[in-house]
Design a protein around this motif. Structure first.
Motif, mmCIF file in Angstrom:
data_model
loop_
_atom_site.group_PDB
_atom_site.id
_atom_site.type_symbol
_atom_site.label_atom_id
_atom_site.label_comp_id
_atom_site.label_asym_id
_atom_site.label_seq_id
_atom_site.Cartn_x
_atom_site.Cartn_y
_atom_site.Cartn_z
ATOM 1 N N PHE A 184 0.854 -1.182 0.000
ATOM 2 C CA PHE A 184 0.000 0.000 0.000
ATOM 3 C C PHE A 184 0.899 1.243 0.000
ATOM 4 O O PHE A 184 1.823 1.342 0.807
ATOM 5 C CB PHE A 184 -0.911 0.027 1.218
ATOM 6 C CG PHE A 184 -1.991 -1.023 1.189
ATOM 7 C CD1 PHE A 184 -3.132 -0.828 0.434
ATOM 8 C CD2 PHE A 184 -1.855 -2.201 1.892
ATOM 9 C CE1 PHE A 184 -4.125 -1.792 0.390
ATOM 10 C CE2 PHE A 184 -2.836 -3.168 1.858
ATOM 11 C CZ PHE A 184 -3.986 -2.965 1.105
ATOM 12 N N GLN B 130 -7.134 -1.039 2.228
ATOM 13 C CA GLN B 130 -6.676 -0.321 3.424
ATOM 14 C C GLN B 130 -7.131 1.122 3.279
ATOM 15 O O GLN B 130 -6.569 1.887 2.507
ATOM 16 C CB GLN B 130 -5.155 -0.396 3.533
ATOM 17 C CG GLN B 130 -4.591 0.297 4.780
ATOM 18 C CD GLN B 130 -3.121 0.008 4.949
ATOM 19 O OE1 GLN B 130 -2.731 -1.099 5.303
ATOM 20 N NE2 GLN B 130 -2.287 1.007 4.689
ATOM 21 N N GLU C 123 -7.493 2.904 -0.258
ATOM 22 C CA GLU C 123 -6.471 2.384 -1.170
ATOM 23 C C GLU C 123 -6.616 0.873 -1.321
ATOM 24 O O GLU C 123 -6.933 0.162 -0.361
ATOM 25 C CB GLU C 123 -5.074 2.724 -0.649
ATOM 26 C CG GLU C 123 -3.985 2.526 -1.676
ATOM 27 C CD GLU C 123 -2.659 3.098 -1.206
ATOM 28 O OE1 GLU C 123 -1.683 3.009 -1.960
ATOM 29 O OE2 GLU C 123 -2.614 3.641 -0.084
ATOM 30 N N ARG C 124 -6.349 0.394 -2.536
ATOM 31 C CA ARG C 124 -6.475 -1.030 -2.824
ATOM 32 C C ARG C 124 -5.167 -1.608 -3.346
ATOM 33 O O ARG C 124 -4.437 -0.947 -4.090
ATOM 34 C CB ARG C 124 -7.592 -1.282 -3.841
ATOM 35 C CG ARG C 124 -8.989 -1.121 -3.256
ATOM 36 C CD ARG C 124 -10.060 -1.281 -4.320
ATOM 37 N NE ARG C 124 -11.397 -1.358 -3.740
ATOM 38 C CZ ARG C 124 -12.093 -0.311 -3.337
ATOM 39 N NH1 ARG C 124 -11.572 0.905 -3.455
ATOM 40 N NH2 ARG C 124 -13.300 -0.453 -2.820
ATOM 41 N N CYS C 125 -4.917 -2.833 -2.957
ATOM 42 C CA CYS C 125 -3.759 -3.579 -3.445
ATOM 43 C C CYS C 125 -4.289 -4.760 -4.252
ATOM 44 O O CYS C 125 -5.089 -5.562 -3.750
ATOM 45 C CB CYS C 125 -2.906 -4.063 -2.271
ATOM 46 S SG CYS C 125 -1.546 -5.143 -2.748
ATOM 47 N N SER D 194 -0.857 -1.459 -7.791
ATOM 48 C CA SER D 194 -1.786 -0.399 -7.412
ATOM 49 C C SER D 194 -2.765 -0.172 -8.549
ATOM 50 O O SER D 194 -2.586 -0.675 -9.662
ATOM 51 C CB SER D 194 -1.015 0.894 -7.136
ATOM 52 O OG SER D 194 -0.437 1.398 -8.346
#
Length: 411
Positions: free
Chosen positions: A331, A364, A367-369, A388
């Motif tokens: 992240f 998170q 934000e995305r992984c 990302s």
């Protein structure tokens, strides 16, 4: 009786499921020996099938580059439109196989499909299919049976994640058992012509009597396969008592208690942040390297009613818990110490089409992984590597511009 010894072949590119179905039927009728003398430059057979498609369309010269670079990851390969009887014509010209193709408003009746499979005859269906975006998907029906009161279609599904760098080596697709009533409702609710192709015979014996295709009359549902997750779980466990469906001993099965949410989107919808089609997956482990997925649709809860779940089908999976027990999470460009939790899933799945891109998605905050479950190094996608959103956006716009432009234009 059902269709026996039917080949299971994966589609080489994400939009030519129809070509894979034609190849499977051709190999089923002719046998491998008939294809041993094909020059290596003409392999796989899906390339020959695609060449005939371009010839029919009168665009062969314009698409010679697509044929030359057929083994490379790319875009722009055609999907079939319900305008011509492509299956019928290509099977005749390329393989000398007589077939009958027609279009109708819904899938054929269960009785009609069962008459064909019990006579040892496969049926190609092009239809609205769970988890497939942008039009119809082609599969081959090879068996019809009733278990636990559920009408099941056994289909050979050529769509599968690419796990090889040489995609001209066509590995297996997936075997799935789908709820006939769910498919019938899906195709009845979304107006789209269903393609039905059957009566496959070598030209030398094409004058033999063949089974007539009955009208696709609607049949009343034997059961409403809806309720709670536990109801569906118990129903599916009953399927394993029937050895003709899955030859797996009950004591070897491990069925997850919790579901994984799986999203299906087109490339442009993903880039634009649009809502995705959603299925719930309940993982069934049949060994360290074998797993199945129970597909469940959800009718969300309202102020007046609780959520209702409906059984869609059960299919082979290419990913076990063991495969993805440990992955890297990143992240903001920094690694984290988070671990994958399969028992209480801390991730969702994302399937992007066309392109056959599959990811585990971890969140998170905002934000995305995106951890890849596909291995396509030629376009910069590596198995179990994290990306990302911006990294995926760059890859999609670089590798799949024609798809994104086409989807944007059609809107």
């Amino acid at each position: 009786m059902s269709v026996s010894n039917f080949p299971n072949i994966r589609q080489v590119h994400s939009t030519i499921c129809w070509a894979a179905c034609i190849e499977m039927v051709a190999r089923f009728l002719h046998g491998q020996g008939d294809f041993d003398n094909i020059p290596r430059s003409e392999m796989p057979l899906q390339r020959r099938i695609l060449k005939e498609y371009y010839t029919i369309e009168g665009t062969l010269n314009a698409n010679l580059t697509m044929l030359t670079t057929f083994c490379a990851i790319g875009d722009g390969y055609p999907s079939l439109r319900p305008e011509k009887k492509y299956y019928q014509e290509i099977l005749k010209k390329v393989f000398g196989i007589h077939a009958k193709q027609r279009f109708q408003a819904n899938i054929p009746s269960f009785t009609s499909l069962r008459r064909y499979t019990e006579a040892g005859k496969p049926v190609i269906l092009g239809m609205k299919y769970p988890g497939i975006q942008n039009g119809n998907h082609a599969v081959v029906v090879t068996n019809c049976q009733v278990s636990e009161g559920v009408k099941l279609l056994r289909v050979v599904d050529p769509f599968a994640n690419q796990q090889r760098t040489d995609i001209c080596t066509t590995g297996p697709g997936k075997i799935a058992y789908l709820d006939y009533n769910n498919l019938q409702n899906r195709n009845g609710q979304e107006p789209s012509l269903v393609s039905v192709t059957t009566n496959f015979l070598k030209m030398a014996v094409a004058l033999q009597t063949v089974l007539p295709m009955e009208d696709a009359s609607l049949e009343p549902s034997d059961m409403q396969h809806a309720g709670g997750i536990e109801d569906i779980r118990n129903m599916v466990m009953g399927f394993f008592l029937d050895e003709s469906i899955f030859r797996v001993r009950l004591e070897d099965l491990k069925v997850r208690e919790t579901v994984i949410t799986s999203h299906y989107q087109t490339l442009s919808a993903f880039l634009n942040g649009e809502p995705a089609e959603e299925l719930k997956l309940l993982k069934v482990l049949a060994g360290k390297k074998e797993s199945l997925e129970i597909m469940i649709s959800e009718k969300p809860a309202t102020d007046k009613a609780r959520a209702v779940y409906e059984f869609v089908g059960i299919r082979e999976s290419y990913f076990t818990d063991e495969n993805v027990a440990s992955v890297k999470l990143k992240f903001g460009g920094h690694g984290t110490g988070k671990q994958v939790n399969h028992f209480e899933p801390n991730y969702t799945l994302l399937h992007l089409q066309p392109g056959d891109l599959t990811f585990m998605v971890f969140k998170q905050g905002e934000e995305r992984c995106y951890v890849s479950l596909s291995d396509l190094p030629t376009i910069g996608i590596h198995y179990k590597e994290p990306y990302s959103f911006e990294e995926l956006r760059t890859i999609i716009l670089k590798v799949f511009p024609k798809y994104v432009e086409y989807e944007t234009f059609t809107k």
